[in-house]
Design a protein around this motif. Structure first.
Motif, short mmCIF file in Angstrom:
data_model
loop_
_atom_site.label_atom_id
_atom_site.label_comp_id
_atom_site.label_asym_id
_atom_site.label_seq_id
_atom_site.Cartn_x
_atom_site.Cartn_y
_atom_site.Cartn_z
N TYR A 163 0.83 -1.20 0.00
CA TYR A 163 0.00 0.00 0.00
C TYR A 163 0.87 1.26 0.00
N SER A 205 -20.38 -2.06 -0.38
CA SER A 205 -19.50 -1.15 -1.13
C SER A 205 -18.23 -1.89 -1.50
N TYR A 215 -15.27 -1.00 -0.85
CA TYR A 215 -14.38 -0.98 0.32
C TYR A 215 -14.72 -2.10 1.29
N ALA A 217 -12.73 -5.62 2.20
CA ALA A 217 -12.34 -5.96 3.57
C ALA A 217 -12.87 -7.33 3.96
#
Length: 167
Positions: free
Chosen positions: A42, A114, A116, A120
């Motif tokens: 990241y 979503s 995101y 996750a």
């Protein structure tokens, strides 16, 4: 013995016991090394975005860098079997794991999650799948090699507090 001496002795024992735990438990090493690898990947992605690369290019370069770092750390620290052959297997495995990951994210997004949250949620099963794929398909050693290696290693008698090597 003073309080400070007792405290420092306990602290040293805690560090030594923690190191033993880390060295003995492959899955724990896998998770901890994976956290570091993810942070590196990241960070590379964010740095590449910061210098002005388009997100798809930044993502691709971060993936390539991440695979190189991850192979090195997973192969040496976690599975202790980093060779040219395992590198090829590692790249193939991560292509497959990537496809599983994006398929799972797409499926979860159909249920109104979503991107995101779906990403996750997908992390948990993909991490578990990746551990077993890497352990057995990529870095796994044949039974003949495992028995030969285990016969070379000294056996330990850890029934007492202080582990003694038994030949």
């Amino acid at each position: 013995m003073t309080y400070f001496e007792r405290f420092s002795r306990c602290l040293v024992e805690l560090v030594v016991d923690g190191r033993r735990l880390f060295l003995r438990h492959q899955f724990l090493r896998f998770v901890l090394v994976g956290i570091g690898n993810s942070a590196f990947s990241y960070g590379a992605y964010a740095a590449l975005l910061f210098i002005g690369l388009e997100y798809r290019v930044a993502s691709l370069l971060a993936l390539v860098l991440g695979i190189a770092v991850s192979f090195t750390t997973q192969g040496t620290v976690v599975f202790r079997n980093a060779t040219r052959i395992t590198l090829v297997k590692f790249v193939i495995a991560w292509v497959i794991l990537y496809l599983i990951n994006i398929s799972l994210i797409a499926l979860l997004m159909r249920f109104s999650l979503s991107a995101y949250l779906a990403g996750a949620v997908a992390t948990v099963p993909v991490t578990l799948i990746s551990y077993f794929v890497l352990k057995f398909a990529v870095f796994g050693r044949g039974k003949a090699n495992q028995s030969a290696e285990s016969s070379k290693r000294p056996q330990h008698d850890c029934k007492t507090r202080h582990c003694r090597t038994v030949l």
